[in-house]
Motif scaffolding. Structure first.
Motif, PDB file in Angstrom:
ATOM      1  N   LEU A 181     -27.605 -25.322  70.674  1.00  6.87           N
ATOM      2  CA  LEU A 181     -26.387 -24.556  70.424  1.00  6.87           C
ATOM      3  C   LEU A 181     -25.206 -25.451  70.766  1.00  6.87           C
ATOM      4  N   MET A 182     -24.506 -25.933  69.740  1.00  3.08           N
ATOM      5  CA  MET A 182     -23.314 -26.756  69.969  1.00  3.08           C
ATOM      6  C   MET A 182     -22.125 -25.820  70.141  1.00  3.08           C
ATOM      7  N   VAL A 183     -21.664 -25.708  71.366  1.00  5.09           N
ATOM      8  CA  VAL A 183     -20.577 -24.785  71.659  1.00  5.09           C
ATOM      9  C   VAL A 183     -19.291 -25.254  70.986  1.00  5.09           C
ATOM     10  N   ARG A 184     -19.064 -26.549  70.994  1.00  5.20           N
ATOM     11  CA  ARG A 184     -17.947 -27.140  70.239  1.00  5.20           C
ATOM     12  C   ARG A 184     -18.554 -28.186  69.314  1.00  5.20           C
ATOM     13  N   ASP A 185     -18.451 -27.938  68.019  1.00  3.82           N
ATOM     14  CA  ASP A 185     -19.100 -28.802  67.046  1.00  3.82           C
ATOM     15  C   ASP A 185     -18.100 -29.683  66.295  1.00  3.82           C
ATOM     16  N   GLY A 186     -16.828 -29.594  66.675  1.00  4.78           N
ATOM     17  CA  GLY A 186     -15.780 -30.395  66.047  1.00  4.78           C
ATOM     18  C   GLY A 186     -14.669 -30.656  67.040  1.00  4.78           C
ATOM     19  N   LYS A 187     -13.585 -31.250  66.560  1.00  5.38           N
ATOM     20  CA  LYS A 187     -12.498 -31.621  67.466  1.00  5.38           C
ATOM     21  C   LYS A 187     -11.870 -30.429  68.182  1.00  5.38           C
ATOM     22  N   ASP A 188     -11.901 -29.269  67.531  1.00  6.79           N
ATOM     23  CA  ASP A 188     -11.307 -28.078  68.147  1.00  6.79           C
ATOM     24  C   ASP A 188     -12.211 -26.875  67.919  1.00  6.79           C
ATOM     25  N   MET A 228     -25.518 -23.207  65.864  1.00 11.32           N
ATOM     26  CA  MET A 228     -26.918 -23.372  66.246  1.00 11.32           C
ATOM     27  C   MET A 228     -27.610 -24.328  65.291  1.00 11.32           C
ATOM     28  N   TYR A 229     -28.203 -25.372  65.856  1.00 10.42           N
ATOM     29  CA  TYR A 229     -29.018 -26.315  65.093  1.00 10.42           C
ATOM     30  C   TYR A 229     -30.477 -26.092  65.474  1.00 10.42           C
ATOM     31  N   LYS A 230     -31.341 -26.060  64.483  1.00  9.06           N
ATOM     32  CA  LYS A 230     -32.756 -25.812  64.744  1.00  9.06           C
ATOM     33  C   LYS A 230     -33.575 -27.074  64.527  1.00  9.06           C
ATOM     34  N   ALA A 231     -34.430 -27.375  65.486  1.00 10.07           N
ATOM     35  CA  ALA A 231     -35.339 -28.508  65.349  1.00 10.07           C
ATOM     36  C   ALA A 231     -36.319 -28.231  64.232  1.00 10.07           C
ATOM     37  N   LYS A 232     -36.630 -29.260  63.476  1.00  7.07           N
ATOM     38  CA  LYS A 232     -37.542 -29.080  62.351  1.00  7.07           C
ATOM     39  C   LYS A 232     -38.991 -29.365  62.736  1.00  7.07           C
ATOM     40  N   LYS A 233     -39.190 -30.240  63.722  1.00 13.30           N
ATOM     41  CA  LYS A 233     -40.543 -30.635  64.113  1.00 13.30           C
ATOM     42  C   LYS A 233     -40.756 -30.411  65.604  1.00 13.30           C
ATOM     43  N   ASN A 234     -42.010 -30.211  65.980  1.00 12.23           N
ATOM     44  CA  ASN A 234     -42.408 -30.084  67.392  1.00 12.23           C
ATOM     45  C   ASN A 234     -41.572 -29.053  68.142  1.00 12.23           C
ATOM     46  N   ARG A 235     -41.311 -27.929  67.490  1.00 11.35           N
ATOM     47  CA  ARG A 235     -40.394 -26.940  68.065  1.00 11.35           C
ATOM     48  C   ARG A 235     -40.934 -26.334  69.352  1.00 11.35           C
TER      49      ARG A 235
END
Length: 283
Positions: free
Chosen positions: A138-145, A50-57
């Motif tokens: 929400l990045m379900v896959r955040d890398g190659k695997d 999970m990445y959270k926006a810092k501005k204008n959420r």
């Protein structure tokens, strides 16, 4: 509208990392065995981020699912539908099958590039643009695997996001780029649980994405929708779409992916404004 239960789980399990730019931290979200349909998943040791926006959420979580990218996924099978009924359309798994490949390897573009690598690159471009718009991602896959099968990916999205967008390119064997489309729910499944309660929302999200892509002069295949029986929508309890951004003949340069991302963001903005209204959070 993040799910309250997820925040408790994340608080207990999350490992935070410093990130430049949009968010102060990113949080690992694992599959919780108590979540509905979690017991149908077979590959479950990985996690989404999970990445959270810092501005204008906006207090809206968009799940971005880079298709494929699970080592060993093609040798494992899961039920096509929660009730164990047979698949009604063909694809990676043929119609009539009760079980589907947990995660297929994906195709290769004409230049030899693996689809799984392009979907990940596309997901990262889209993530950056969504964070800039104020969405949490929400990045379900955040890398190659990632060791999450399609059921596990969907169940995590059901519980941690407001909508779920899976990114793919179609493997159709054609010798030309046919354009983009989303996988709509086949008529035969519209009375099946949980599809009956959500297929209209899936459809509204898919149409919004296609409209956004059209606004950027992206090539669309036919009316922009093709009926496909997917594990993803068969297990989804939030608005959920598999968007096919072309096929093996499509250009996948950075310039094209950026244009596709702009179209998707426009579609997401329109969809969120109409269907997921919440008051913006303070910065």
């Amino acid at each position: 509208m993040k799910k309250g239960i997820v925040f408790l789980i994340v608080f207990l399990m999350a490992v935070s990392f410093p990130i430049c730019g949009y968010a102060k931290e990113k949080e690992k979200i694992y599959l919780n065995s108590s979540w509905k349909y979690a017991d149908h998943a077979k590959i479950t040791s990985g996690y989404a981020v999970m990445y959270k926006a810092k501005k204008n959420r906006k207090d809206i979580v968009i799940a971005v699912n880079a298709g494929h990218g699970t080592k060993g996924g093609s040798s494992v099978k899961t039920l096509c539908h929660p009730d164990g009924s047979a698949k009604v359309t063909g694809g990676t798994t043929s119609a009539g099958s009760v079980k589907a490949v947990a995660v297929s390897d994906g195709m290769a573009f004409r230049d030899g590039t693996a689809e799984r690598d392009v979907t990940l690159h596309m997901a990262r471009i889209l993530k950056k643009k969504l964070l800039a718009e104020g969405y949490d991602v929400l990045m379900v896959r955040d890398g190659k695997d990632v060791q999450l099968d399609n059921v596990a990916r969907t169940v995590i999205c059901n519980n941690a996001a407001d909508c779920h967008i899976a990114l793919h390119w179609d493997s159709d064997g054609l010798s030309y780029d046919k354009g983009c489309f989303y996988a709509s729910v086949p008529e035969q499944l519209k009375k099946q649980k949980p599809v009956a309660s959500y297929w209209k929302e899936h459809d509204a999200l898919g149409k919004a994405l296609i409209k956004g892509l059209r606004s950027k002069k992206v090539k669309i295949n036919g009316n922009g929708a093709t009926e496909i029986d997917l594990t993803q929508t068969s297990y989804s309890t939030i608005p959920s779409v598999d968007i096919e951004l072309g096929n093996q003949c499509s250009d996948h340069s950075d310039k094209t992916l950026d244009k596709l991302a702009d179209g998707l963001v426009q579609g997401i903005n329109k969809y969120a404004k109409t269907y997921i209204y919440v008051a913006p959070m303070s910065n």
